[in-house]
Design a protein around this motif. Structure first.
Motif, PDB file in Angstrom:
ATOM      1  N   GLU A 197       0.864  -1.172   0.000  1.00 28.80           N
ATOM      2  CA  GLU A 197       0.000   0.000   0.000  1.00 28.80           C
ATOM      3  C   GLU A 197       0.902   1.224   0.000  1.00 28.80           C
ATOM      4  OE1 GLU A 197      -2.295   3.270   1.403  1.00 28.80           O
ATOM      5  OE2 GLU A 197      -0.853   2.288   2.733  1.00 28.80           O
ATOM      6  N   ASP A 198       0.500   2.272  -0.696  1.00 29.19           N
ATOM      7  CA  ASP A 198       1.385   3.420  -0.901  1.00 29.19           C
ATOM      8  C   ASP A 198       1.917   4.024   0.397  1.00 29.19           C
ATOM      9  OD1 ASP A 198      -0.279   4.803  -3.868  1.00 29.19           O
ATOM     10  OD2 ASP A 198       1.190   3.192  -3.631  1.00 29.19           O
ATOM     11  N   SER A 199       1.107   4.101   1.428  1.00 30.98           N
ATOM     12  CA  SER A 199       1.528   4.792   2.650  1.00 30.98           C
ATOM     13  C   SER A 199       2.603   4.030   3.427  1.00 30.98           C
ATOM     14  CB  SER A 199       0.325   5.052   3.557  1.00 30.98           C
ATOM     15  OG  SER A 199      -0.163   3.844   4.102  1.00 30.98           O
ATOM     16  N   VAL A 200       2.832   2.766   3.102  1.00 31.59           N
ATOM     17  CA  VAL A 200       3.834   1.981   3.842  1.00 31.59           C
ATOM     18  C   VAL A 200       5.079   1.680   3.003  1.00 31.59           C
ATOM     19  CG1 VAL A 200       1.982   0.932   5.197  1.00 31.59           C
ATOM     20  CG2 VAL A 200       2.999  -0.357   3.297  1.00 31.59           C
ATOM     21  N   LYS A 201       5.044   2.040   1.723  1.00 30.26           N
ATOM     22  CA  LYS A 201       6.207   1.793   0.861  1.00 30.26           C
ATOM     23  C   LYS A 201       7.439   2.485   1.415  1.00 30.26           C
ATOM     24  CE  LYS A 201       3.961   1.072  -3.608  1.00 30.26           C
ATOM     25  NZ  LYS A 201       3.695   1.651  -4.949  1.00 30.26           N
ATOM     26  N   GLY A 202       8.548   1.756   1.457  1.00 30.37           N
ATOM     27  CA  GLY A 202       9.793   2.308   1.979  1.00 30.37           C
ATOM     28  C   GLY A 202       9.924   2.196   3.483  1.00 30.37           C
ATOM     29  N   ARG A 203       8.838   1.862   4.170  1.00 26.74           N
ATOM     30  CA  ARG A 203       8.875   1.714   5.635  1.00 26.74           C
ATOM     31  C   ARG A 203       8.641   0.272   6.070  1.00 26.74           C
ATOM     32  NH1 ARG A 203       5.144   4.074   8.785  1.00 26.74           N
ATOM     33  NH2 ARG A 203       3.475   4.021   7.213  1.00 26.74           N
ATOM     34  N   PHE A 204       7.764  -0.441   5.370  1.00 30.70           N
ATOM     35  CA  PHE A 204       7.425  -1.813   5.724  1.00 30.70           C
ATOM     36  C   PHE A 204       8.024  -2.771   4.697  1.00 30.70           C
ATOM     37  CE2 PHE A 204       3.117  -0.964   8.053  1.00 30.70           C
ATOM     38  CZ  PHE A 204       3.739  -0.025   8.861  1.00 30.70           C
ATOM     39  N   THR A 205       8.384  -3.972   5.165  1.00 27.52           N
ATOM     40  CA  THR A 205       8.882  -5.008   4.280  1.00 27.52           C
ATOM     41  C   THR A 205       8.221  -6.333   4.624  1.00 27.52           C
ATOM     42  OG1 THR A 205      11.049  -3.921   4.111  1.00 27.52           O
ATOM     43  CG2 THR A 205      10.922  -6.223   3.436  1.00 27.52           C
ATOM     44  N   ILE A 206       7.604  -6.956   3.616  1.00 28.74           N
ATOM     45  CA  ILE A 206       7.014  -8.268   3.808  1.00 28.74           C
ATOM     46  C   ILE A 206       7.996  -9.313   3.282  1.00 28.74           C
ATOM     47  CG2 ILE A 206       5.775  -8.234   1.591  1.00 28.74           C
ATOM     48  CD1 ILE A 206       3.490  -9.781   3.001  1.00 28.74           C
ATOM     49  N   SER A 207       8.083 -10.435   4.004  1.00 30.95           N
ATOM     50  CA  SER A 207       8.956 -11.521   3.579  1.00 30.95           C
ATOM     51  C   SER A 207       8.348 -12.831   4.052  1.00 30.95           C
ATOM     52  CB  SER A 207      10.367 -11.339   4.151  1.00 30.95           C
ATOM     53  OG  SER A 207      10.353 -11.360   5.568  1.00 30.95           O
ATOM     54  N   ARG A 208       8.853 -13.929   3.511  1.00 33.58           N
ATOM     55  CA  ARG A 208       8.345 -15.234   3.913  1.00 33.58           C
ATOM     56  C   ARG A 208       9.487 -16.226   3.965  1.00 33.58           C
ATOM     57  NH1 ARG A 208       3.830 -16.779  -0.023  1.00 33.58           N
ATOM     58  NH2 ARG A 208       3.921 -18.816   1.024  1.00 33.58           N
ATOM     59  N   ASP A 209       9.320 -17.207   4.839  1.00 28.90           N
ATOM     60  CA  ASP A 209      10.266 -18.308   4.944  1.00 28.90           C
ATOM     61  C   ASP A 209       9.450 -19.588   4.756  1.00 28.90           C
ATOM     62  OD1 ASP A 209      12.007 -20.337   5.690  1.00 28.90           O
ATOM     63  OD2 ASP A 209      12.967 -19.132   7.239  1.00 28.90           O
ATOM     64  N   ASN A 210       9.496 -20.139   3.564  1.00 29.63           N
ATOM     65  CA  ASN A 210       8.671 -21.312   3.273  1.00 29.63           C
ATOM     66  C   ASN A 210       9.125 -22.545   4.052  1.00 29.63           C
ATOM     67  OD1 ASN A 210       7.061 -19.805   1.602  1.00 29.63           O
ATOM     68  ND2 ASN A 210       7.873 -20.639  -0.314  1.00 29.63           N
ATOM     69  N   ALA A 211      10.363 -22.559   4.470  1.00 30.52           N
ATOM     70  CA  ALA A 211      10.847 -23.686   5.282  1.00 30.52           C
ATOM     71  C   ALA A 211      10.276 -23.634   6.696  1.00 30.52           C
ATOM     72  CB  ALA A 211      12.367 -23.677   5.334  1.00 30.52           C
ATOM     73  N   LYS A 212       9.965 -22.421   7.157  1.00 28.09           N
ATOM     74  CA  LYS A 212       9.417 -22.237   8.508  1.00 28.09           C
ATOM     75  C   LYS A 212       7.916 -21.979   8.498  1.00 28.09           C
ATOM     76  CE  LYS A 212      13.688 -20.488  10.560  1.00 28.09           C
ATOM     77  NZ  LYS A 212      14.336 -19.377  11.309  1.00 28.09           N
ATOM     78  N   ASN A 213       7.314 -21.995   7.302  1.00 30.04           N
ATOM     79  CA  ASN A 213       5.864 -21.766   7.177  1.00 30.04           C
ATOM     80  C   ASN A 213       5.436 -20.460   7.840  1.00 30.04           C
ATOM     81  OD1 ASN A 213       5.729 -24.246   5.900  1.00 30.04           O
ATOM     82  ND2 ASN A 213       5.107 -25.329   7.759  1.00 30.04           N
ATOM     83  N   THR A 214       6.226 -19.435   7.646  1.00 29.74           N
ATOM     84  CA  THR A 214       5.992 -18.172   8.343  1.00 29.74           C
ATOM     85  C   THR A 214       6.160 -16.992   7.388  1.00 29.74           C
ATOM     86  OG1 THR A 214       6.805 -19.135  10.415  1.00 29.74           O
ATOM     87  CG2 THR A 214       6.704 -16.736  10.299  1.00 29.74           C
ATOM     88  N   VAL A 215       5.302 -16.005   7.571  1.00 37.02           N
ATOM     89  CA  VAL A 215       5.429 -14.748   6.845  1.00 37.02           C
ATOM     90  C   VAL A 215       5.662 -13.639   7.863  1.00 37.02           C
ATOM     91  CG1 VAL A 215       2.929 -14.332   6.815  1.00 37.02           C
ATOM     92  CG2 VAL A 215       4.387 -13.264   5.082  1.00 37.02           C
TER      93      VAL A 215
END
Length: 132
Positions: free
Chosen positions: A62-80
């Motif tokens: 979402e535009d208001s969080v760009k540059g501040r928030f980062t989403i990532s995932r670890d498929n080996a740990k089943n976690t986002v």
């Protein structure tokens, strides 16, 4: 069936950071789902924050969080995860993790993942409060 459990919320001063986690479990493989974070305040509609496709190869914000928030995932740990930096009081909300079984190859995936109705499963939410 997929179960999602969020954690990591709390109270933080403006400018601070938090890292949210969403652990998943269930019969279907975690790597089959596109994952996202939404947020919601009482009486308001659930708002898109960020999404990541099954492989982690594409992310959307979402535009208001760009540059501040980062989403990532670890498929080996089943976690986002959602790393939130430079937090602002307007980021205060309950944050929800969602899992969507949409095909990552869908040409409209960017738009579709921004719609909370495209998600099959949700966690119970974790509260983030940012004080000024």
């Amino acid at each position: 069936q997929v179960q999602l459990v969020e954690s990591g919320g709390g109270l933080v001063q403006a400018g601070g950071s938090l890292r949210l986690s969403c652990a998943t479990s269930g019969r279907t493989s975690f790597s089959s789902y596109n994952m996202a974070w939404f947020r919601q305040d009482p009486g308001k509609e659930r708002e898109f924050v960020a999404a990541i496709i099954t492989t982690g190869g594409s992310t959307y914000y979402e535009d208001s969080v760009k540059g501040r928030f980062t989403i990532s995932r670890d498929n080996a740990k089943n976690t986002v995860y959602l790393q939130m930096n430079s937090l602002k009081p307007e980021d205060t909300a309950a944050y929800y993790c969602g899992a969507s079984g949409l095909s990552s190859g869908n040409h409209a995936i960017s738009a579709m993942l921004r719609n909370f109705m495209q998600y099959d499963y949700w966690g119970q939410g974790t509260r983030v409060t940012v004080s000024s």
